[in-house]
Design a protein around this motif. Structure first.
Motif, PDB file in Angstrom:
ATOM      1  N   VAL A 149       0.829  -1.187   0.062  1.00 11.47           N
ATOM      2  CA  VAL A 149      -0.054  -0.081   0.044  1.00 11.47           C
ATOM      3  C   VAL A 149       1.044   1.207   0.065  1.00 11.47           C
ATOM      4  CG1 VAL A 149      -1.825   1.382   1.131  1.00 11.47           C
ATOM      5  CG2 VAL A 149      -1.820  -1.266   1.223  1.00 11.47           C
ATOM      6  N   ARG A 150       0.719   2.076  -1.091  1.00  6.44           N
ATOM      7  CA  ARG A 150       1.677   3.179  -1.224  1.00  6.44           C
ATOM      8  C   ARG A 150       0.857   4.576  -1.265  1.00  6.44           C
ATOM      9  NH1 ARG A 150       5.190   6.888  -1.524  1.00  6.44           N
ATOM     10  NH2 ARG A 150       6.634   7.001  -3.202  1.00  6.44           N
ATOM     11  N   ASP A 151       1.416   5.474  -0.431  1.00  6.94           N
ATOM     12  CA  ASP A 151       0.703   6.940  -0.526  1.00  6.94           C
ATOM     13  C   ASP A 151       1.795   7.774  -0.799  1.00  6.94           C
ATOM     14  OD1 ASP A 151       1.689   8.182   1.860  1.00  6.94           O
ATOM     15  OD2 ASP A 151       0.824   6.458   2.850  1.00  6.94           O
ATOM     16  N   TYR A 152       1.267   8.933  -1.270  1.00  2.93           N
ATOM     17  CA  TYR A 152       2.287  10.007  -1.521  1.00  2.93           C
ATOM     18  C   TYR A 152       1.890  11.276  -0.452  1.00  2.93           C
ATOM     19  CZ  TYR A 152       3.215   7.266  -5.792  1.00  2.93           C
ATOM     20  OH  TYR A 152       3.678   6.227  -6.452  1.00  2.93           O
ATOM     21  N   GLY A 153       1.869  10.907   0.945  1.00  6.78           N
ATOM     22  CA  GLY A 153       1.486  11.849   1.861  1.00  6.78           C
ATOM     23  C   GLY A 153       2.586  12.409   2.514  1.00  6.78           C
ATOM     24  N   ILE A 154       2.225  12.770   3.789  1.00  8.46           N
ATOM     25  CA  ILE A 154       3.352  13.394   4.538  1.00  8.46           C
ATOM     26  C   ILE A 154       4.435  12.625   4.877  1.00  8.46           C
ATOM     27  CG2 ILE A 154       1.513  14.846   5.545  1.00  8.46           C
ATOM     28  CD1 ILE A 154       1.526  12.959   8.063  1.00  8.46           C
ATOM     29  N   GLY A 155       4.317  11.295   4.875  1.00  3.56           N
ATOM     30  CA  GLY A 155       5.612  10.587   5.228  1.00  3.56           C
ATOM     31  C   GLY A 155       5.929  10.155   6.709  1.00  3.56           C
ATOM     32  N   VAL A 201       6.839  -4.355   6.906  1.00  2.39           N
ATOM     33  CA  VAL A 201       7.830  -3.178   6.842  1.00  2.39           C
ATOM     34  C   VAL A 201       7.135  -1.937   6.250  1.00  2.39           C
ATOM     35  CG1 VAL A 201       9.777  -4.782   6.952  1.00  2.39           C
ATOM     36  CG2 VAL A 201       8.900  -4.065   4.758  1.00  2.39           C
ATOM     37  N   VAL A 202       7.887  -0.847   6.668  1.00  2.00           N
ATOM     38  CA  VAL A 202       7.553   0.226   5.953  1.00  2.00           C
ATOM     39  C   VAL A 202       8.714   1.130   5.670  1.00  2.00           C
ATOM     40  CG1 VAL A 202       7.791   1.335   8.250  1.00  2.00           C
ATOM     41  CG2 VAL A 202       6.290   2.667   6.425  1.00  2.00           C
ATOM     42  N   GLU A 203       8.780   1.628   4.430  1.00  2.00           N
ATOM     43  CA  GLU A 203       9.562   2.661   3.888  1.00  2.00           C
ATOM     44  C   GLU A 203       8.982   3.955   3.553  1.00  2.00           C
ATOM     45  OE1 GLU A 203      11.051   0.826   0.143  1.00  2.00           O
ATOM     46  OE2 GLU A 203      11.934  -0.975   1.185  1.00  2.00           O
ATOM     47  N   SER A 204       9.691   4.953   3.999  1.00  4.23           N
ATOM     48  CA  SER A 204       9.167   6.261   3.988  1.00  4.23           C
ATOM     49  C   SER A 204      10.152   7.542   3.971  1.00  4.23           C
ATOM     50  CB  SER A 204       8.114   6.408   4.891  1.00  4.23           C
ATOM     51  OG  SER A 204       7.479   7.542   4.979  1.00  4.23           O
ATOM     52  N   GLU A 205       9.894   8.396   3.635  1.00  2.00           N
ATOM     53  CA  GLU A 205      10.716   9.817   4.082  1.00  2.00           C
ATOM     54  C   GLU A 205       9.640  10.968   4.130  1.00  2.00           C
ATOM     55  OE1 GLU A 205      13.502  10.650   0.901  1.00  2.00           O
ATOM     56  OE2 GLU A 205      14.837   8.829   1.172  1.00  2.00           O
ATOM     57  N   PRO A 206       9.923  11.820   5.035  1.00  2.71           N
ATOM     58  CA  PRO A 206       8.997  12.815   5.341  1.00  2.71           C
ATOM     59  C   PRO A 206       8.990  13.580   4.218  1.00  2.71           C
ATOM     60  CG  PRO A 206      10.645  12.688   7.153  1.00  2.71           C
ATOM     61  CD  PRO A 206      11.001  11.682   6.121  1.00  2.71           C
ATOM     62  N   GLY A 207       7.580  13.744   3.907  1.00  3.51           N
ATOM     63  CA  GLY A 207       6.994  14.815   2.831  1.00  3.51           C
ATOM     64  C   GLY A 207       6.927  13.819   1.198  1.00  3.51           C
ATOM     65  N   SER A 208       7.358  12.485   1.467  1.00  8.05           N
ATOM     66  CA  SER A 208       7.259  11.675   0.086  1.00  8.05           C
ATOM     67  C   SER A 208       6.428  10.625   0.351  1.00  8.05           C
ATOM     68  CB  SER A 208       8.740  11.148  -0.110  1.00  8.05           C
ATOM     69  OG  SER A 208       9.804  12.291  -0.212  1.00  8.05           O
ATOM     70  N   GLY A 209       5.641  10.432   1.055  1.00  2.00           N
ATOM     71  CA  GLY A 209       4.603   9.601   1.421  1.00  2.00           C
ATOM     72  C   GLY A 209       5.193   8.060   2.143  1.00  2.00           C
ATOM     73  N   ALA A 210       4.597   7.146   2.181  1.00  7.10           N
ATOM     74  CA  ALA A 210       5.043   5.870   2.679  1.00  7.10           C
ATOM     75  C   ALA A 210       4.602   4.756   2.056  1.00  7.10           C
ATOM     76  CB  ALA A 210       4.349   5.700   4.277  1.00  7.10           C
ATOM     77  N   THR A 211       5.350   3.621   2.223  1.00  7.18           N
ATOM     78  CA  THR A 211       4.930   2.330   1.558  1.00  7.18           C
ATOM     79  C   THR A 211       4.884   1.287   2.545  1.00  7.18           C
ATOM     80  OG1 THR A 211       5.929   3.066  -0.547  1.00  7.18           O
ATOM     81  CG2 THR A 211       5.871   0.698  -0.173  1.00  7.18           C
TER      82      THR A 211
END
Length: 409
Positions: A335-341, A385-395
């Motif tokens: 599940v991939r979003d492009y939100g706040i991260g 698991v989660v992969e994310s960076e602030p401002g680039s969403g989360a997977t």
């Protein structure tokens, strides 16, 4: 002139005399070892007290700092046999953990003759650190200046104190988390109840007017839809609380069956159509059929629901992508979003109870959704698991073992 032979004979005699004199002077300059078997035995009743003392007792010579005697308790706490210590110095054994402590104690002892209740750290034979409270005194025994040292081992007491402090801090942290959770939960539960109450009161007013026009019926229908939305939200909050209770009490009941992971994902996505439309967020599905796992449909439904809810909440109205795929060994849901991260420092703790990576003032919820997801995934023998960076969403990626063909019945 004297005969040469006589002169040489005189020189030889003088050298011999000088050699004997040097030997005598050396004997006078180097005193005999005071600790190599010349220490007289302790007299009773002091000897009995020395042996039976519940604290470590040590006698050292002032002249060369060698151990003259140690009792059994000293041997127990240091790990040295008595025979390994007698005649040796603390420097040779490496007993002092900090030589600065040794110098400090020595200065105090020469100044005051007695040093009481000083905390020191020493090393055992096995190089473990022990902490003692020591008292030292200058004494004269059998005409020999000595230091009498008594040490009470407080290592276990210190460790117990540290453990009590740790438990106290954990209890205080748990109380803080509990109080914060109660506050958030009260707010989160009150919000849909208040909204629901307002919708019901509005419908009561409309009904009281006796107006059966199409416009009034449409308005009542709109209020019912809003009320139903608040009921759904309230139900979700209550279910999360019940899930946490069942997880903590080990009462998660699984109905194991063969499940094509693409099916519960498609089913939950269909239920979310209206919410995606309201959030102006496009949902993209890429579902590989035949992604078979051994699972529990209800738990998988809950996992997908929480992950989609999370993506909607923090996705800022951006597109959301959901993919089910796999290989010979595993099946995965992404599940991939492009939100706040999510910041790297928060990516582990978001799977804990009552934890969140954002302020509850800006985003609602109990901080339980991802915790429940993590526990359900683990119960289903999966990994999240989660992969994310602030401002680039989360997977978020959930992986389950693929059901082998031999496992089909």
């Amino acid at each position: 002139m004297p005969d040469t032979i006589d002169v040489l004979e005189q020189l030889r005699n003088e050298v011999t005399r000088l050699r004997h004199r040097v030997t005598e002077l050396e004997a006078q300059a180097i005193p005999p070892e005071p600790t190599a078997g010349f220490f007289p035995p302790l007299a009773e009743p002091f000897a009995a007290l020395f042996r039976a003392s519940p604290v470590a007792v040590v006698i050292t010579a002032v002249a060369d700092e060698r151990y003259l005697d140690v009792n059994d308790h000293f041997a127990r706490i240091t790990g040295y046999a008595r025979e390994e210590v007698i005649g040796r110095t603390s420097r040779e054994l490496g007993i002092w953990a900090d030589l600065a402590d040794r110098e400090r104690v020595t200065r105090s002892l020469w100044t005051q003759s007695v040093v009481r209740d000083i905390e020191l750290t020493f090393r055992t034979k096995h190089r473990e650190l022990r902490t003692v409270v020591a008292s030292l005194a200058l004494i004269d025994y059998a005409g020999m200046p000595c230091v009498l040292t008594m040490c009470h081992d407080i290592t276990e007491r210190q460790l117990a104190a540290l453990e009590r402090e740790r438990l106290l801090q954990e209890a205080q942290a748990a109380i803080h988390v509990r109080d914060e959770f109660v506050s958030v939960a009260a707010h989160e539960l009150k919000t849909p109840i208040t909204a629901l109450q307002l919708q019901v009161e509005s419908m009561q007013r409309l009904a009281g007017k006796g107006d059966a026009s199409a416009a009034t019926i449409e308005r009542i229908g709109s209020r019912l839809t809003a009320a139903n939305h608040q009921i759904d939200r309230l139900t979700q909050l209550i279910n999360e609380l019940l899930d946490v209770t069942r997880i903590r009490e080990g009462q998660l009941a699984m109905r194991w069956e063969v499940v094509d992971l693409a099916q519960p994902v498609a089913r939950v996505a269909a239920r979310f159509e209206e919410q995606f439309a309201q959030a102006h967020s496009a949902l993209t599905l890429e579902l590989a059929p035949g992604s078979l796992i051994n699972g529990d449909s209800s738990s998988l439904d809950h996992i997908v629901t929480n992950l989609l809810s999370n993506a909607l909440k923090y996705g800022r109205g951006q597109p959301i992508e959901v993919k089910v795929s796999g290989d010979e060994a595993s099946v995965s849901l992404v599940v991939r979003d492009y939100g706040i991260g999510i910041a790297a420092a928060d990516q582990h703790r978001i799977f804990e109870r009552f934890e969140r990576a954002v302020s509850p003032d800006h985003y609602g919820g109990l901080g339980l959704g991802l915790y429940v997801v993590s526990q359900l995934v683990t119960a289903l023998h999966g990994l999240i698991v989660v992969e994310s960076e602030p401002g680039s969403g989360a997977t978020f990626k959930v992986t389950f073992p693929r059901l082998a063909r031999s496992g089909l019945s």
